[in-house]
Design a protein around this motif. Structure first.
Motif, PDB file in Angstrom:
ATOM      1  N   ILE A   1     -25.029 -18.800  65.243  1.00 53.22           N
ATOM      2  CA  ILE A   1     -26.103 -19.905  65.198  1.00 53.22           C
ATOM      3  C   ILE A   1     -24.934 -21.132  64.833  1.00 53.22           C
ATOM      4  O   ILE A   1     -23.706 -21.120  64.502  1.00 53.22           O
ATOM      5  CB  ILE A   1     -26.074 -20.002  63.257  1.00 53.22           C
TER       6      ILE A   1
ATOM      7  N   ILE B   1     -33.519 -17.821  59.717  1.00 54.47           N
ATOM      8  CA  ILE B   1     -32.475 -19.394  60.016  1.00 54.47           C
ATOM      9  C   ILE B   1     -32.470 -20.214  59.744  1.00 54.47           C
ATOM     10  O   ILE B   1     -33.429 -20.514  59.454  1.00 54.47           O
ATOM     11  CB  ILE B   1     -32.477 -19.412  61.213  1.00 54.47           C
TER      12      ILE B   1
ATOM     13  N   ILE C   1     -33.802 -26.868  65.105  1.00 54.77           N
ATOM     14  CA  ILE C   1     -34.072 -25.270  65.301  1.00 54.77           C
ATOM     15  C   ILE C   1     -34.217 -25.083  66.535  1.00 54.77           C
ATOM     16  O   ILE C   1     -34.792 -24.780  67.072  1.00 54.77           O
ATOM     17  CB  ILE C   1     -34.161 -24.179  64.960  1.00 54.77           C
ATOM     18  N   SER C   2     -33.325 -24.488  67.648  1.00 52.91           N
ATOM     19  CA  SER C   2     -33.377 -24.487  69.441  1.00 52.91           C
ATOM     20  C   SER C   2     -32.081 -23.749  70.174  1.00 52.91           C
ATOM     21  O   SER C   2     -31.800 -22.527  68.386  1.00 52.91           O
ATOM     22  CB  SER C   2     -33.417 -25.408  70.189  1.00 52.91           C
ATOM     23  N   GLY C   3     -32.718 -23.249  70.993  1.00 56.21           N
ATOM     24  CA  GLY C   3     -31.835 -21.037  71.533  1.00 56.21           C
ATOM     25  C   GLY C   3     -32.485 -21.002  72.194  1.00 56.21           C
ATOM     26  O   GLY C   3     -33.769 -21.046  72.543  1.00 56.21           O
ATOM     27  N   ASP C   4     -32.291 -19.709  71.470  1.00 52.47           N
ATOM     28  CA  ASP C   4     -33.112 -18.671  72.486  1.00 52.47           C
ATOM     29  C   ASP C   4     -34.541 -18.770  72.212  1.00 52.47           C
ATOM     30  O   ASP C   4     -35.079 -19.034  70.831  1.00 52.47           O
ATOM     31  CB  ASP C   4     -32.730 -16.942  71.837  1.00 52.47           C
TER      32      ASP C   4
ATOM     33  N   CYS D   1     -35.726 -19.076  68.624  1.00 56.50           N
ATOM     34  CA  CYS D   1     -35.096 -19.103  67.458  1.00 56.50           C
ATOM     35  C   CYS D   1     -36.112 -20.906  66.777  1.00 56.50           C
ATOM     36  O   CYS D   1     -35.816 -21.369  65.502  1.00 56.50           O
ATOM     37  CB  CYS D   1     -33.896 -20.216  67.215  1.00 56.50           C
ATOM     38  N   THR D   2     -36.253 -20.972  67.426  1.00 59.45           N
ATOM     39  CA  THR D   2     -37.741 -22.651  67.354  1.00 59.45           C
ATOM     40  C   THR D   2     -38.163 -22.662  65.902  1.00 59.45           C
ATOM     41  O   THR D   2     -38.889 -23.434  65.832  1.00 59.45           O
ATOM     42  CB  THR D   2     -38.186 -22.526  68.725  1.00 59.45           C
TER      43      THR D   2
ATOM     44  N   VAL E   1     -36.279 -15.097  63.261  1.00 57.11           N
ATOM     45  CA  VAL E   1     -35.725 -14.240  64.369  1.00 57.11           C
ATOM     46  C   VAL E   1     -36.204 -12.900  64.783  1.00 57.11           C
ATOM     47  O   VAL E   1     -36.128 -11.916  63.509  1.00 57.11           O
ATOM     48  CB  VAL E   1     -34.050 -14.518  64.957  1.00 57.11           C
TER      49      VAL E   1
ATOM     50  N   SER F   1     -29.049 -16.269  70.364  1.00 59.89           N
ATOM     51  CA  SER F   1     -28.128 -17.676  69.432  1.00 59.89           C
ATOM     52  C   SER F   1     -28.972 -18.422  69.586  1.00 59.89           C
ATOM     53  O   SER F   1     -30.059 -18.515  70.480  1.00 59.89           O
ATOM     54  CB  SER F   1     -27.042 -17.870  70.962  1.00 59.89           C
ATOM     55  N   CYS F   2     -28.715 -19.477  68.167  1.00 56.24           N
ATOM     56  CA  CYS F   2     -29.421 -19.985  68.113  1.00 56.24           C
ATOM     57  C   CYS F   2     -28.374 -21.943  67.714  1.00 56.24           C
ATOM     58  O   CYS F   2     -27.060 -21.199  66.776  1.00 56.24           O
ATOM     59  CB  CYS F   2     -30.096 -19.895  66.263  1.00 56.24           C
ATOM     60  N   THR F   3     -29.046 -22.927  67.800  1.00 57.37           N
ATOM     61  CA  THR F   3     -28.546 -24.183  67.852  1.00 57.37           C
ATOM     62  C   THR F   3     -29.284 -24.532  66.339  1.00 57.37           C
ATOM     63  O   THR F   3     -30.547 -25.200  66.381  1.00 57.37           O
ATOM     64  CB  THR F   3     -28.203 -24.693  68.367  1.00 57.37           C
TER      65      THR F   3
END
Length: 109
Positions: A24, A64, A79-82, A85-86, A90, A99-101
């Protein structure tokens, strides 16, 4: 023709599960306070993780999330990324890396 196979031993052991990793990354975007990631606690289920650091987990489904340490102005979180994640959840497979942001943007006053 007959074929005979003699089995002398049967193993009942299971193949060990190989963990995957979840990373994260925190991106704070504030105008009126410090953009310090330490203002937030990043969580995979109830386990705290460090921003940008891959952390091993057994295969499974994980939430997450984050909490803040208070004193922040109102903000929006994304929440973004793979793909997993959204929605904030996960599904981690053996040996997989996800990977998440989490980006927080200060809302206008």
């Amino acid at each position: 023709c007959d074929l005979w196979v003699e089995v002398s031993e049967v193993s009942t052991s299971t193949v060990p599960t190989v963990p995957g990793t979840i990373t994260i990354t925190k991106i704070p975007d504030f105008e009126t306070v410090s953009n310090d990631v330490s203002n937030f606690n990043l969580l995979v289920d109830a386990t705290g993780v460090v921003s940008g650091t891959p952390t091993p987990f057994a295969p499974g489904t994980y939430a997450i999330s984050e909490t803040d340490n208070g004193g922040l102005p109102p903000y929006a979180s994304v929440i973004s990324g793979d793909a997993d994640c959204t929605d904030g959840s996960v599904d981690l497979s053996s040996s997989e890396s996800i990977s998440c942001t989490i980006t927080n943007t200060e809302l206008p006053a």
